[in-house]
Motif scaffolding. Structure first.
Motif, mmCIF file in Angstrom:
data_model
loop_
_atom_site.group_PDB
_atom_site.id
_atom_site.type_symbol
_atom_site.label_atom_id
_atom_site.label_comp_id
_atom_site.label_asym_id
_atom_site.label_seq_id
_atom_site.Cartn_x
_atom_site.Cartn_y
_atom_site.Cartn_z
ATOM 1 N N LEU A 39 0.907 -1.068 -0.111
ATOM 2 C CA LEU A 39 -0.161 0.010 -0.190
ATOM 3 C C LEU A 39 0.738 1.153 -0.114
ATOM 4 N N ARG A 40 1.932 1.357 0.948
ATOM 5 C CA ARG A 40 2.537 2.437 1.066
ATOM 6 C C ARG A 40 3.241 2.668 -0.273
ATOM 7 N N GLU A 41 4.051 1.857 -1.119
ATOM 8 C CA GLU A 41 4.626 2.146 -2.355
ATOM 9 C C GLU A 41 3.598 2.341 -3.357
ATOM 10 N N ALA A 42 2.523 1.847 -3.450
ATOM 11 C CA ALA A 42 1.320 2.135 -4.137
ATOM 12 C C ALA A 42 1.065 3.798 -4.229
ATOM 13 N N ARG A 43 0.806 3.980 -2.998
ATOM 14 C CA ARG A 43 0.478 5.443 -2.400
ATOM 15 C C ARG A 43 1.466 6.431 -3.013
ATOM 16 N N ALA A 49 3.787 5.980 -5.348
ATOM 17 C CA ALA A 49 3.726 5.907 -6.896
ATOM 18 C C ALA A 49 2.338 6.908 -7.342
ATOM 19 N N PHE A 50 1.337 6.466 -6.778
ATOM 20 C CA PHE A 50 0.183 7.370 -7.213
ATOM 21 C C PHE A 50 0.493 8.838 -7.076
ATOM 22 N N GLU A 51 0.909 9.426 -5.675
ATOM 23 C CA GLU A 51 1.256 10.763 -5.460
ATOM 24 C C GLU A 51 2.367 11.219 -6.230
ATOM 25 N N ARG A 52 3.252 10.652 -6.721
ATOM 26 C CA ARG A 52 4.332 11.194 -7.759
ATOM 27 C C ARG A 52 3.651 11.773 -9.053
ATOM 28 N N ILE A 53 2.565 10.548 -9.462
ATOM 29 C CA ILE A 53 2.172 10.854 -10.707
ATOM 30 C C ILE A 53 1.134 12.024 -10.501
ATOM 31 N N TYR A 54 0.559 12.164 -9.332
ATOM 32 C CA TYR A 54 -0.587 13.438 -9.154
ATOM 33 C C TYR A 54 0.036 14.951 -9.263
ATOM 34 N N PHE A 55 1.159 14.871 -8.225
ATOM 35 C CA PHE A 55 1.885 15.893 -8.052
ATOM 36 C C PHE A 55 2.759 16.569 -9.503
ATOM 37 N N GLU A 56 3.112 15.398 -10.367
ATOM 38 C CA GLU A 56 3.751 15.846 -11.336
ATOM 39 C C GLU A 56 2.578 16.264 -12.446
ATOM 40 N N TYR A 57 1.489 15.850 -12.568
ATOM 41 C CA TYR A 57 0.430 16.418 -13.248
ATOM 42 C C TYR A 57 -0.044 17.641 -12.819
ATOM 43 N N HIS A 58 0.161 18.164 -11.576
ATOM 44 C CA HIS A 58 -0.578 19.444 -11.259
ATOM 45 C C HIS A 58 0.643 20.391 -11.695
ATOM 46 N N LEU A 59 1.792 19.981 -11.307
ATOM 47 C CA LEU A 59 3.049 20.794 -11.465
ATOM 48 C C LEU A 59 2.936 21.216 -13.082
ATOM 49 N N HIS A 60 2.753 20.314 -13.891
ATOM 50 C CA HIS A 60 2.873 20.573 -15.446
ATOM 51 C C HIS A 60 1.604 21.502 -15.808
ATOM 52 N N ARG A 61 0.411 20.989 -15.268
ATOM 53 C CA ARG A 61 -0.662 21.795 -15.512
ATOM 54 C C ARG A 61 -0.400 23.333 -15.122
ATOM 55 N N GLU A 62 0.076 23.727 -13.997
ATOM 56 C CA GLU A 62 0.492 25.065 -13.395
ATOM 57 C C GLU A 62 1.843 25.548 -13.777
ATOM 58 N N GLY A 63 2.474 25.218 -14.647
ATOM 59 C CA GLY A 63 3.551 25.481 -15.169
ATOM 60 C C GLY A 63 4.657 25.445 -14.066
ATOM 61 N N GLY A 64 4.639 24.838 -13.059
ATOM 62 C CA GLY A 64 5.692 24.618 -12.031
ATOM 63 C C GLY A 64 5.481 25.721 -10.982
ATOM 64 N N SER A 65 4.331 26.526 -11.075
ATOM 65 C CA SER A 65 3.904 27.573 -9.918
ATOM 66 C C SER A 65 3.458 26.837 -8.688
ATOM 67 N N MET A 66 4.452 27.054 -7.810
ATOM 68 C CA MET A 66 4.275 26.285 -6.348
ATOM 69 C C MET A 66 2.778 26.671 -5.689
ATOM 70 N N THR A 67 2.814 28.037 -5.993
ATOM 71 C CA THR A 67 1.542 28.623 -5.229
ATOM 72 C C THR A 67 0.311 28.090 -5.595
ATOM 73 N N ARG A 68 0.249 27.925 -7.239
ATOM 74 C CA ARG A 68 -1.079 27.378 -7.692
ATOM 75 C C ARG A 68 -1.346 25.875 -7.184
ATOM 76 N N VAL A 69 -0.022 25.216 -7.251
ATOM 77 C CA VAL A 69 -0.250 23.750 -7.155
ATOM 78 C C VAL A 69 -0.454 23.695 -5.653
ATOM 79 N N ALA A 70 -0.169 24.366 -4.739
ATOM 80 C CA ALA A 70 -0.537 24.431 -3.081
ATOM 81 C C ALA A 70 -1.981 24.897 -3.109
ATOM 82 N N GLU A 71 -2.600 25.526 -3.843
ATOM 83 C CA GLU A 71 -4.049 25.834 -3.853
ATOM 84 C C GLU A 71 -4.715 24.859 -4.280
#
Length: 243
Positions: free
Chosen positions: A187-191, A193-215
């Protein structure tokens, strides 16, 4: 980027809001009275409207009632006023206003209200698929589908939507990542892996803006930095658009 209509009879407020929202990457249209607002609503179909209550020709609440009556209230409307009573704010909300901002408007309250309005504008109801019957490819298709919003004409009871698809490159990377995600992992490894994909998606979508990703993710920036470091995700490579 969204198309936002600002309706206010005070030039200084129109210019200030235009500057703030323009800096956030939005296209801003200005109207100084209800008639100009009607014309802008018809011509440009804004994604969100900031509407002042007290105006010389037709007040904002009356205009809101008019749009609601004619089936034109297909976008989020945020009311603004420096003199309105609680009863006025309640009435506007009952008619269909999404939010109410009291003047002078604090910057963070403005940006938060706008973000909430635009998020509401792209929400689309989707059928729930039983997780137990989904394989990895189906999970991927379901999540990618949730990022592609309909551009068809809305009904009078739903908000207009815009297409925010990520593009072929991100789609291929996401598909590859999901296809390599095994449900046989602990479970921990799968979680992770999923979180890595999740945050990479939002970073790509927000152009790397940490402020927007945090929101978007609901995390404090400090927590977000720690989480990315823990997952081995490099935010720099996504290119910062400015925070």
């Amino acid at each position: 980027m969204a198309n936002i209509l600002v309706v206010d009879d005070e030039m200084g407020i129109r210019e200030l809001l235009s500057e703030i929202l323009g800096d956030e990457g939005h296209v801003v249209q200005l109207a100084e009275n209800a008639q100009q607002a009607r014309e802008a609503r018809t011509q440009s179909r804004p994604d969100l409207v900031l509407l002042d209550i007290w105006m010389p020709d037709t007040d904002g609440v009356t205009l809101l009632k008019e749009w609601q009556r004619d089936g034109l209230l297909t976008m989020p409307v945020i009311m603004m006023s420096g003199h309105a009573t609680i009863d006025t704010a309640v009435e506007a909300t009952r008619i269909g206003a999404l939010n109410f901002l009291e003047k002078p408007i604090a910057l963070q309250k403005l940006l938060k209200a706008v973000q909430q309005g635009l998020t509401r504008n792209v929400e689309v109801a989707r059928p729930i698929v039983p997780v137990a019957r989904m394989n990895v490819s189906e999970v991927h298709n379901s999540i990618v589908a949730s990022t592609q919003f309909s551009t068809t004409a809305p009904s009078s009871t739903s908000y207009e939507t815009r297409d925010f698809s990520m593009g072929n490159h991100m789609h291929q990377n996401s598909q590859h990542s999901f296809n390599n995600l095994s449900f046989d992992l602990p479970l921990r490894e799968a979680r992770d892996a999923f979180e890595r994909i999740y945050f990479e998606y939002h970073l790509h979508r927000e152009g790397g803006s940490m402020t927007r990703v945090a929101e978007k993710t609901g995390l404090e920036r400090t927590h977000l930095y720690r989480k990315l470091k823990q997952l081995g995700v490099e935010s720099v490579k996504y290119g910062k658009r400015g925070e």
